[in-house]
Scaffold this motif. Structure first.
Motif, short mmCIF file in Angstrom:
data_model
loop_
_atom_site.label_atom_id
_atom_site.label_comp_id
_atom_site.label_asym_id
_atom_site.label_seq_id
_atom_site.Cartn_x
_atom_site.Cartn_y
_atom_site.Cartn_z
N ILE A 184 -13.29 -20.38 -32.44
CA ILE A 184 -13.93 -19.87 -33.40
C ILE A 184 -12.76 -19.21 -34.31
N LEU A 185 -12.34 -19.40 -35.36
CA LEU A 185 -11.25 -18.68 -36.21
C LEU A 185 -12.00 -17.68 -37.16
N ASP A 186 -11.55 -16.32 -37.09
CA ASP A 186 -12.28 -15.56 -37.88
C ASP A 186 -11.24 -14.91 -38.81
N SER A 187 -11.01 -15.28 -40.22
CA SER A 187 -10.16 -14.92 -41.10
C SER A 187 -10.36 -13.56 -41.57
N GLU A 188 -11.37 -13.05 -41.55
CA GLU A 188 -11.76 -11.54 -41.96
C GLU A 188 -11.77 -10.60 -40.88
N ALA A 189 -11.77 -10.89 -39.47
CA ALA A 189 -11.65 -10.12 -38.54
C ALA A 189 -10.23 -10.05 -37.78
N LYS A 190 -9.53 -11.35 -38.24
CA LYS A 190 -8.42 -11.56 -37.70
C LYS A 190 -8.23 -11.72 -36.14
N SER A 191 -9.13 -12.62 -35.79
CA SER A 191 -9.49 -12.94 -34.49
C SER A 191 -9.73 -14.41 -33.97
N LEU A 192 -9.30 -14.83 -32.72
CA LEU A 192 -9.92 -15.90 -32.22
C LEU A 192 -10.63 -15.97 -31.18
N CYS A 193 -11.72 -16.72 -30.89
CA CYS A 193 -12.46 -16.86 -29.80
C CYS A 193 -12.66 -18.14 -29.35
N CYS A 194 -12.57 -18.43 -28.07
CA CYS A 194 -12.38 -19.74 -27.31
C CYS A 194 -13.23 -19.75 -26.10
N ALA A 195 -13.91 -21.05 -25.90
CA ALA A 195 -14.55 -21.32 -24.78
C ALA A 195 -14.18 -22.90 -24.31
N ARG B 229 -13.33 -16.18 -24.32
CA ARG B 229 -12.39 -15.09 -24.57
C ARG B 229 -11.95 -14.92 -25.94
N SER B 230 -11.73 -13.44 -26.58
CA SER B 230 -11.16 -13.53 -27.79
C SER B 230 -9.67 -12.91 -27.91
N MET B 231 -9.11 -12.99 -28.64
CA MET B 231 -7.98 -12.33 -29.09
C MET B 231 -7.58 -11.90 -30.48
N PRO B 232 -6.89 -10.77 -30.74
CA PRO B 232 -6.67 -10.69 -32.40
C PRO B 232 -5.60 -11.39 -32.57
N ILE B 233 -5.31 -12.09 -34.06
CA ILE B 233 -4.28 -12.87 -34.40
C ILE B 233 -3.83 -12.58 -35.61
N SER B 234 -2.69 -12.64 -36.21
CA SER B 234 -2.29 -12.21 -37.34
C SER B 234 -2.14 -13.22 -38.48
N ASP B 235 -2.23 -13.29 -39.77
CA ASP B 235 -2.12 -14.18 -40.59
C ASP B 235 -0.68 -15.03 -40.40
N GLU C 37 -21.02 -21.18 -41.97
CA GLU C 37 -21.47 -20.60 -43.18
C GLU C 37 -20.81 -18.90 -43.16
N GLY C 38 -20.17 -18.61 -44.37
CA GLY C 38 -19.82 -17.32 -44.57
C GLY C 38 -18.96 -16.48 -43.56
N ASN C 39 -18.36 -15.47 -43.99
CA ASN C 39 -17.76 -14.63 -43.21
C ASN C 39 -16.40 -15.00 -42.78
N GLY C 40 -15.74 -15.94 -43.41
CA GLY C 40 -14.54 -16.48 -43.22
C GLY C 40 -14.14 -17.13 -41.73
N ARG C 41 -15.24 -17.61 -41.19
CA ARG C 41 -15.35 -18.33 -39.81
C ARG C 41 -14.95 -19.75 -40.05
N CYS C 42 -14.34 -20.27 -38.98
CA CYS C 42 -14.26 -21.93 -38.70
C CYS C 42 -13.96 -22.11 -37.57
N LEU C 43 -14.93 -23.18 -37.32
CA LEU C 43 -15.00 -23.60 -35.89
C LEU C 43 -14.01 -24.77 -35.85
N LEU C 44 -13.34 -24.89 -34.88
CA LEU C 44 -12.48 -25.87 -34.35
C LEU C 44 -12.99 -26.33 -33.10
N CYS C 45 -13.01 -27.86 -32.69
CA CYS C 45 -13.31 -28.17 -31.44
C CYS C 45 -12.89 -29.63 -31.33
#
Length: 194
Positions: A69-80, A117-123, A2-10
């Motif tokens: 977790i993709l965060d479209s507002e922070a332009k980041s990806l976090c993975c486990a 781990r997290s990493m910045p990503i671009s559109d 919910e909210g903040n432009g985040r999407c969970l992929l699993c």
């Protein structure tokens, strides 16, 4: 999420076949839904799932799982990652890379603490998650599709939309297998940050 432009992929893959494996997969889905009520940390989600799964799994039905977790507002990806194929990442105009993060499969040790781990990503960045039914697909000459063909398929379709890339993968796997039927579940998830 919910909210903040985040999407969970699993993506998860349970060992074995038949009714016990299907039950384990259903259980994992329920545990994911339960875990995301409390946290959006991929490592904590996997740790929570693993604790419960290790308590109730049918012996031998371990599972691999990757959470992004993709965060479209922070332009980041976090993975486990719990022993699954690492995600394939392609930023616009760049080569395909693997997001190497990984820990023990689910159900082996209930006390495992997962890392992320997290990493910045671009559109325009594409993320591809695959099951081993993709990388371990065989052609009639017993050659495997492998991770290199996954990366090459992404590279050749680098300007395609996520939907078209998924179609490219389907076509590439069909062409590669020729008449040979898949031996395992073939699951591929394509996402694009926009």
């Amino acid at each position: 999420l919910e909210g903040n432009g985040r999407c969970l992929l699993c993506l998860a893959d349970v060992s074995g076949h038949g009714v016990p494996a299907a039950m384990a997969a259903t259980m994992i889905k329920a545990l994911v839904l339960e875990a995301i009520e409390s946290t959006t940390s991929p490592a904590e989600i996997l740790s929570r799932i693993n604790r419960r799964y290790a308590e109730i799994i049918v012996p031998g039905h371990y599972a691999t799982m990757v959470i992004v977790i993709l965060d479209s507002e922070a332009k980041s990806l976090c993975c486990a990652n719990a022993g699954h194929e690492p995600p394939f990442i392609q930023e616009p105009g760049q080569s395909v890379t693997r997001f190497e993060v990984g820990d023990l499969m689910l159900g082996v040790d209930g006390s495992t603490s997962y890392t992320e781990r997290s990493m910045p990503i671009s559109d325009g960045t594409k993320i591809v998650l695959v099951s081993d039914g993709v990388t371990e697909s065989f052609d009639p000459d017993d050659r495997q599709f492998g991770t290199e063909r996954v990366a090459k398929t992404m590279q050749h379709a680098s300007n395609a939309s996520a939907e078209k890339l998924a179609k490219q993968f389907s076509d590439a796997l069909t062409k590669f297998r020729r008449s040979r039927a898949p031996f395992d579940d073939t699951t591929l998830l394509v996402a694009e940050l926009s």
